[in-house]
Scaffold this motif. Structure first.
Motif, short mmCIF file in Angstrom:
data_model
loop_
_atom_site.label_atom_id
_atom_site.label_comp_id
_atom_site.label_asym_id
_atom_site.label_seq_id
_atom_site.Cartn_x
_atom_site.Cartn_y
_atom_site.Cartn_z
N ARG A 133 39.94 -39.80 -2.37
CA ARG A 133 39.70 -40.84 -3.37
C ARG A 133 39.06 -40.24 -4.61
N SER A 134 38.17 -39.28 -4.42
CA SER A 134 37.52 -38.64 -5.55
C SER A 134 38.51 -37.85 -6.39
N GLY A 154 33.81 -40.11 -3.20
CA GLY A 154 34.67 -41.27 -3.37
C GLY A 154 34.52 -41.94 -4.71
N THR A 175 45.36 -42.72 -0.78
CA THR A 175 44.75 -42.26 0.46
C THR A 175 45.50 -42.82 1.67
N SER A 202 39.00 -38.78 3.64
CA SER A 202 39.48 -39.88 2.80
C SER A 202 38.66 -40.03 1.52
N LYS A 203 37.34 -39.89 1.64
CA LYS A 203 36.49 -40.02 0.45
C LYS A 203 36.80 -38.92 -0.55
N SER A 214 43.56 -45.21 -5.96
CA SER A 214 42.98 -44.20 -5.07
C SER A 214 43.08 -44.63 -3.61
N ASP A 215 42.80 -45.92 -3.34
CA ASP A 215 42.90 -46.43 -1.98
C ASP A 215 44.34 -46.35 -1.47
N ASN A 233 40.42 -47.74 -8.58
CA ASN A 233 40.03 -47.83 -7.17
C ASN A 233 41.21 -48.24 -6.30
#
Length: 204
Positions: A175-176, A66, A152, A171-172, A148-149, A145
């Motif tokens: 995000r990565s 993440g 997702t 999900s992590k 990415s959130d 961030n």
């Protein structure tokens, strides 16, 4: 005798998602890497596409913790800035130092501005990217961030029912991957800026 066997829990959704991404990044998927690069705002030349694939594969190997790897931004920015970069000779360094010294003496006579606390430096484009990148990443991290959130959430909400479990379990990792794409976009922009600015004051 009691039966100690456990029921088959089925495939791990995160493992399924990782396998799907691995197929995309290894070229086994129908997704065109150049389209992925274009969607990320990156050049579609073979070198840039290869760099994109390597960074995404690195994010995948990182088990999707993440986090955002800002090393991707630095590498992308340095490579972009190095295009057409001209080396600085010792004579040019000496001439610049002398010009700064003369300018400081003149300004000290005609203005009330305090002297510079840091000696001015002549930087190549690549050095400018390296020196300024920590500031860019600090400014960009909240945006990265948030993006990415949001990515997702959209992917999870709009995924077909049969894929929702897979998306929720990875999900992590998403995000990565999203953070890596954003970092490379940032590097591309900062690398381009390095060819346009002439001083730190131009950034504003």
């Amino acid at each position: 005798m009691p039966d100690d066997s456990r029921p088959d829990e089925g495939p791990n959704p995160e493992d399924e998602f990782r396998d799907m991404l691995r197929d995309i990044l290894s070229g086994k998927s129908s997704i065109d890497p150049s389209q992925l690069a274009g969607a990320a705002g990156l050049p579609a030349d073979p070198a840039s596409i290869n760099a994109l694939m390597q960074q995404l594969q690195g994010a995948l190997r990182g088990n999707g913790d993440g986090g955002i790897s800002w090393d991707a931004a630095l590498t992308q920015g340095q490579n972009k800035a190095a295009e057409g970069q001209v080396a600085v000779t010792p004579a040019e360094h000496a001439a610049l130092d002398e010009a700064f010294h003369i300018a400081a003496l003149w300004l000290d006579e005609v203005t009330d501005i305090a002297e510079l606390t840091v000696v001015p430096r002549l930087l190549t484009r690549k050095e400018w990217v390296t020196e300024s990148m920590p500031v860019w990443t600090q400014l960009a991290e909240p945006v990265a961030n948030s993006i990415s959130d949001s990515l997702t959430k959209v992917l999870t909400d709009q995924a077909p029912e049969e894929l929702k479990g897979m998306m929720a379990g990875a999900s992590k990792m998403m995000r990565s991957i999203g953070g890596t794409l954003f970092a490379m976009q940032l590097g591309q922009v900062v690398g381009q800026l390095a060819s346009e600015v002439v001083s730190g004051g131009d950034v504003g």
